[in-house]
Design an enzyme around this catalytic site. Structure first.
Site, PDB file in Angstrom:
ATOM      1  N   GLY A  25       0.827  -1.206   0.000  1.00 11.93           N
ATOM      2  CA  GLY A  25       0.000   0.000   0.000  1.00 11.93           C
ATOM      3  C   GLY A  25       0.859   1.253   0.000  1.00 11.93           C
ATOM      4  O   GLY A  25       0.492   2.286   0.577  1.00 11.93           O
ATOM      5  N   ALA A  26       2.002   1.178  -0.688  1.00 15.66           N
ATOM      6  CA  ALA A  26       2.966   2.291  -0.674  1.00 15.66           C
ATOM      7  C   ALA A  26       2.664   3.343  -1.738  1.00 15.66           C
ATOM      8  O   ALA A  26       3.423   4.300  -1.899  1.00 15.66           O
ATOM      9  CB  ALA A  26       4.386   1.762  -0.857  1.00 15.66           C
ATOM     10  N   VAL A  76      -2.574  -7.413  -2.751  1.00 12.66           N
ATOM     11  CA  VAL A  76      -2.029  -8.231  -1.651  1.00 12.66           C
ATOM     12  C   VAL A  76      -2.845  -9.482  -1.384  1.00 12.66           C
ATOM     13  O   VAL A  76      -2.340 -10.433  -0.787  1.00 12.66           O
ATOM     14  CB  VAL A  76      -1.904  -7.461  -0.302  1.00 12.66           C
ATOM     15  CG1 VAL A  76      -0.711  -6.562  -0.260  1.00 12.66           C
ATOM     16  CG2 VAL A  76      -3.173  -6.766   0.098  1.00 12.66           C
ATOM     17  N   ASN A 102       0.695  -2.704   5.332  1.00 10.58           N
ATOM     18  CA  ASN A 102      -0.081  -1.463   5.427  1.00 10.58           C
ATOM     19  C   ASN A 102      -1.281  -1.427   4.485  1.00 10.58           C
ATOM     20  O   ASN A 102      -2.260  -0.745   4.761  1.00 10.58           O
ATOM     21  CB  ASN A 102       0.884  -0.291   5.132  1.00 10.58           C
ATOM     22  CG  ASN A 102       0.156   1.004   4.849  1.00 10.58           C
ATOM     23  OD1 ASN A 102      -0.338   1.671   5.755  1.00 10.58           O
ATOM     24  ND2 ASN A 102       0.053   1.372   3.567  1.00 10.58           N
ATOM     25  N   TYR A 178     -14.345  -4.154   9.556  1.00 10.89           N
ATOM     26  CA  TYR A 178     -12.989  -3.574   9.623  1.00 10.89           C
ATOM     27  C   TYR A 178     -12.421  -3.726  11.037  1.00 10.89           C
ATOM     28  O   TYR A 178     -11.255  -4.069  11.223  1.00 10.89           O
ATOM     29  CB  TYR A 178     -13.104  -2.103   9.210  1.00 10.89           C
ATOM     30  CG  TYR A 178     -11.834  -1.298   9.193  1.00 10.89           C
ATOM     31  CD1 TYR A 178     -10.874  -1.476   8.200  1.00 10.89           C
ATOM     32  CD2 TYR A 178     -11.605  -0.301  10.155  1.00 10.89           C
ATOM     33  CE1 TYR A 178      -9.724  -0.688   8.166  1.00 10.89           C
ATOM     34  CE2 TYR A 178     -10.466   0.492  10.120  1.00 10.89           C
ATOM     35  CZ  TYR A 178      -9.522   0.288   9.131  1.00 10.89           C
ATOM     36  OH  TYR A 178      -8.390   1.069   9.097  1.00 10.89           O
ATOM     37  N   ALA A 179     -13.260  -3.487  12.046  1.00 13.91           N
ATOM     38  CA  ALA A 179     -12.826  -3.586  13.444  1.00 13.91           C
ATOM     39  C   ALA A 179     -12.365  -5.002  13.771  1.00 13.91           C
ATOM     40  O   ALA A 179     -11.314  -5.201  14.407  1.00 13.91           O
ATOM     41  CB  ALA A 179     -13.969  -3.184  14.380  1.00 13.91           C
ATOM     42  N   ALA A 181     -11.267  -7.283  11.690  1.00  8.33           N
ATOM     43  CA  ALA A 181     -10.024  -7.574  10.973  1.00  8.33           C
ATOM     44  C   ALA A 181      -8.839  -6.865  11.628  1.00  8.33           C
ATOM     45  O   ALA A 181      -7.764  -7.452  11.796  1.00  8.33           O
ATOM     46  CB  ALA A 181     -10.163  -7.150   9.517  1.00  8.33           C
ATOM     47  N   LYS A 182      -9.031  -5.605  12.005  1.00  9.95           N
ATOM     48  CA  LYS A 182      -7.919  -4.848  12.588  1.00  9.95           C
ATOM     49  C   LYS A 182      -7.591  -5.321  14.001  1.00  9.95           C
ATOM     50  O   LYS A 182      -6.473  -5.133  14.487  1.00  9.95           O
ATOM     51  CB  LYS A 182      -8.232  -3.348  12.582  1.00  9.95           C
ATOM     52  CG  LYS A 182      -8.151  -2.710  11.178  1.00  9.95           C
ATOM     53  CD  LYS A 182      -6.788  -2.817  10.542  1.00  9.95           C
ATOM     54  CE  LYS A 182      -6.556  -1.817   9.417  1.00  9.95           C
ATOM     55  NZ  LYS A 182      -5.297  -2.088   8.688  1.00  9.95           N
ATOM     56  N   ILE A 211      -6.176   9.688  10.664  1.00  2.00           N
ATOM     57  CA  ILE A 211      -5.065  10.220   9.865  1.00  2.00           C
ATOM     58  C   ILE A 211      -5.669  10.759   8.563  1.00  2.00           C
ATOM     59  O   ILE A 211      -6.534  10.118   7.954  1.00  2.00           O
ATOM     60  CB  ILE A 211      -4.039   9.105   9.545  1.00  2.00           C
ATOM     61  CG1 ILE A 211      -3.544   8.412  10.835  1.00  2.00           C
ATOM     62  CG2 ILE A 211      -2.869   9.670   8.740  1.00  2.00           C
ATOM     63  CD1 ILE A 211      -2.779   9.285  11.815  1.00  2.00           C
TER      64      ILE A 211
HETATM   65  N1  LIG Z   1      -6.285   6.976   7.502  1.00  2.99           N
HETATM   66  C1  LIG Z   1      -6.598   6.586   8.712  1.00  2.99           C
HETATM   67  O1  LIG Z   1      -7.165   7.360   9.516  1.00  2.99           O
HETATM   68  C2  LIG Z   1      -6.286   5.198   9.177  1.00  2.99           C
HETATM   69  C3  LIG Z   1      -6.547   4.876  10.512  1.00  2.99           C
HETATM   70  C4  LIG Z   1      -6.265   3.611  10.977  1.00  2.99           C
HETATM   71  C5  LIG Z   1      -5.700   2.668  10.137  1.00  2.99           C
HETATM   72  N2  LIG Z   1      -5.472   2.993   8.827  1.00  2.99           N
HETATM   73  C6  LIG Z   1      -4.877   1.946   7.989  1.00  2.99           C
HETATM   74  O2  LIG Z   1      -3.718   2.447   7.377  1.00  2.99           O
HETATM   75  C7  LIG Z   1      -3.484   1.738   6.157  1.00  2.99           C
HETATM   76  C8  LIG Z   1      -3.234   2.727   5.034  1.00  2.99           C
HETATM   77  O3  LIG Z   1      -4.415   3.496   4.805  1.00  2.99           O
HETATM   78  P1  LIG Z   1      -4.395   4.991   4.270  1.00  2.99           P
HETATM   79  O4  LIG Z   1      -5.225   5.775   5.189  1.00  2.99           O
HETATM   80  O5  LIG Z   1      -3.021   5.417   3.960  1.00  2.99           O
HETATM   81  O6  LIG Z   1      -5.266   4.789   2.929  1.00  2.99           O
HETATM   82  P2  LIG Z   1      -4.943   5.167   1.402  1.00  2.99           P
HETATM   83  O7  LIG Z   1      -6.145   4.762   0.657  1.00  2.99           O
HETATM   84  O8  LIG Z   1      -4.465   6.562   1.309  1.00  2.99           O
HETATM   85  O9  LIG Z   1      -3.734   4.219   1.030  1.00  2.99           O
HETATM   86  C9  LIG Z   1      -3.877   2.807   1.020  1.00  2.99           C
HETATM   87  C10 LIG Z   1      -3.070   2.222  -0.116  1.00  2.99           C
HETATM   88  O10 LIG Z   1      -3.245   0.794  -0.058  1.00  2.99           O
HETATM   89  C11 LIG Z   1      -3.488   0.318  -1.376  1.00  2.99           C
HETATM   90  N3  LIG Z   1      -4.290  -0.897  -1.320  1.00  2.99           N
HETATM   91  C12 LIG Z   1      -5.559  -1.040  -0.878  1.00  2.99           C
HETATM   92  N4  LIG Z   1      -5.971  -2.294  -1.016  1.00  2.99           N
HETATM   93  C13 LIG Z   1      -4.948  -2.981  -1.580  1.00  2.99           C
HETATM   94  C14 LIG Z   1      -4.756  -4.317  -2.001  1.00  2.99           C
HETATM   95  N5  LIG Z   1      -5.742  -5.222  -1.886  1.00  2.99           N
HETATM   96  N6  LIG Z   1      -3.564  -4.669  -2.506  1.00  2.99           N
HETATM   97  C15 LIG Z   1      -2.564  -3.771  -2.640  1.00  2.99           C
HETATM   98  N7  LIG Z   1      -2.677  -2.487  -2.280  1.00  2.99           N
HETATM   99  C16 LIG Z   1      -3.859  -2.090  -1.762  1.00  2.99           C
HETATM  100  C17 LIG Z   1      -4.226   1.449  -2.073  1.00  2.99           C
HETATM  101  O11 LIG Z   1      -4.119   1.359  -3.487  1.00  2.99           O
HETATM  102  C18 LIG Z   1      -3.547   2.680  -1.490  1.00  2.99           C
HETATM  103  O12 LIG Z   1      -2.461   3.106  -2.270  1.00  2.99           O
HETATM  104  C19 LIG Z   1      -4.702   0.844   5.934  1.00  2.99           C
HETATM  105  O13 LIG Z   1      -4.425  -0.456   6.385  1.00  2.99           O
HETATM  106  C20 LIG Z   1      -5.752   1.497   6.820  1.00  2.99           C
HETATM  107  O14 LIG Z   1      -6.748   0.593   7.215  1.00  2.99           O
HETATM  108  C21 LIG Z   1      -5.729   4.232   8.339  1.00  2.99           C
END
Ligand SMILES: NC(=O)c1ccc[n+]([C@@H]2O[C@H](COP(=O)([O-])OP(=O)(O)OC[C@H]3O[C@@H](n4cnc5c(N)ncnc54)[C@H](O)[C@@H]3O)[C@@H](O)[C@H]2O)c1
Length: 289
Positions: A25-26, A76, A102, A178-179, A181-182, A211
């Site tokens: 997820g980079a 993934v 991520n 989501y909860a 899974a996390k 975030i």
């Molecule tokens: N933003 C928040 O407030 C927050 C809070 C808690 C946890 N998270 C977790 O942080 C992580 C990143 O989220 P973010 O907020 O940066 O979101 P984002 O959407 O900005 O980035 C997530 C990235 O993951 C990629 N992705 C999604 N599903 C995928 C898959 N099946 N295979 C490969 N790549 C995939 C997307 O293409 C994207 O580039 C996630 O796991 C999210 O659940 C985010």
């Protein structure tokens, strides 16, 4: 793209010099910021993402800043992805020391309306995929460390960082899938920490609060993700109103940035966390104390 102090590459001598990081997820958000930051501190980074163009852009920006990175496109949850990702780290940079699980998204719904597909998708991307990534990484992390120990009595530092959420550690209305899974990823984290600790492989989770990424912006903004041929809308309905309400409950009175989230990832990956394993770090501006 994250604008970040991390874009200034440190060149040689960074605290992660000689280490190889694989970040899923980079291509956007927290993963992008983490890729840039870890690279700025000397790590060679495999930037993996569902969105191959985004992964390419992030890896390209790191290279332009003087760092080392390669893009990797793929889902993934695809059966062959974990092996492919680990092979890419070994092919491009000859090892794997930091794995950041991520990649993910949200597919919200109230409990009485969550479909079997919605439920399974969240467990698949947030629990099963990280488990399979770790399993695939065993050869490059656990087994490589075991050989080092047998040869010299010392194993290089290696670590896994699983991205959880305060929704996983505290629950959230509208996010039961989501909860669950996390929360699952927390059990996975502690189990890996116990099994692979003897090989100097640390494993921690980070539970982020709010975030600022497309996952938490207004759903009306129209952001979506295409997974397995299905379009899932991202964001929080009328997020502005939601944010002003929840901000008042956050001691720091603001949401976090992707760069701040990446800072916590760097902290856990760094040598300064060499005795930290099996922990869930809450990065949430002080909520839920
Ligand atoms: N933003 C928040 O407030 C927050 C809070 C808690 C946890 N998270 C977790 O942080 C992580 C990143 O989220 P973010 O907020 O940066 O979101 P984002 O959407 O900005 O980035 C997530 C990235 O993951 C990629 N992705 C999604 N599903 C995928 C898959 N099946 N295979 C490969 N790549 C995939 C997307 O293409 C994207 O580039 C996630 O796991 C999210 O659940 C985010």
């Amino acid at each position: 793209m994250a604008s970040s102090a991390a874009t200034a590459h440190s060149g040689t001598g960074g605290m992660l010099e000689g280490q190889v990081a694989l970040i899923t997820g980079a291509g956007k958000g927290i993963g992008e910021a983490a890729a840039r930051l870890l690279a700025a501190h000397g790590a060679a980074v495999v930037c993996a993402d569902l969105d191959g163009t985004a992964a390419q852009m992030v890896a390209g920006a790191i290279q332009e800043a003087g760092g080392r990175a390669v893009p990797l496109a793929g889902d993934v949850t695809a059966p062959d992805f974990p092996e492919r990702a680990v092979s890419e780290a070994l092919r491009a940079f000859g090892g794997l020391h930091i794995l950041v699980n991520n990649a993910g998204y949200t597919w919200d719904g109230v409990i009485h309306k969550i479909t079997p597909e919605q439920w399974a998708a969240m467990l698949e991307v947030h629990c099963t995929a990280p488990f399979r990534m770790i399993q695939a990484a065993a050869v490059a992390m656990r087994d490589a460390a075991k050989m080092e120990l047998e040869r010299s009595g010392v194993a290089k530092p290696r670590c896994i960082i699983n991205i959880s959420s305060t929704t996983g550690t505290h629950g959230n209305a509208g996010q039961a899938n989501y909860a669950t899974a996390k929360a699952g990823v927390v059990g996975l984290t502690k189990s890996v920490a116990k099994e692979w600790g003897p090989f100097n492989v640390r494993c921690n989770a980070i539970a982020f609060g709010l975030i600022d990424t497309r996952l938490t912006r207004a759903k009306e903004g129209g952001e979506s993700i295409l997974v397995g041929g299905k379009e899932v809308k991202l964001g929080i309905p009328s997020a502005d109103g939601y944010w002003s309400a929840v901000k008042s409950l956050i001691p720091l009175r603001r949401v976090g940035s992707a760069d701040e989230a990446a800072g916590a990832i760097l902290m856990l990956a760094s040598p300064y966390s060499s005795y930290v394993t099996g922990q869930v770090l809450e990065v949430n501006g002080g909520s839920f104390m």
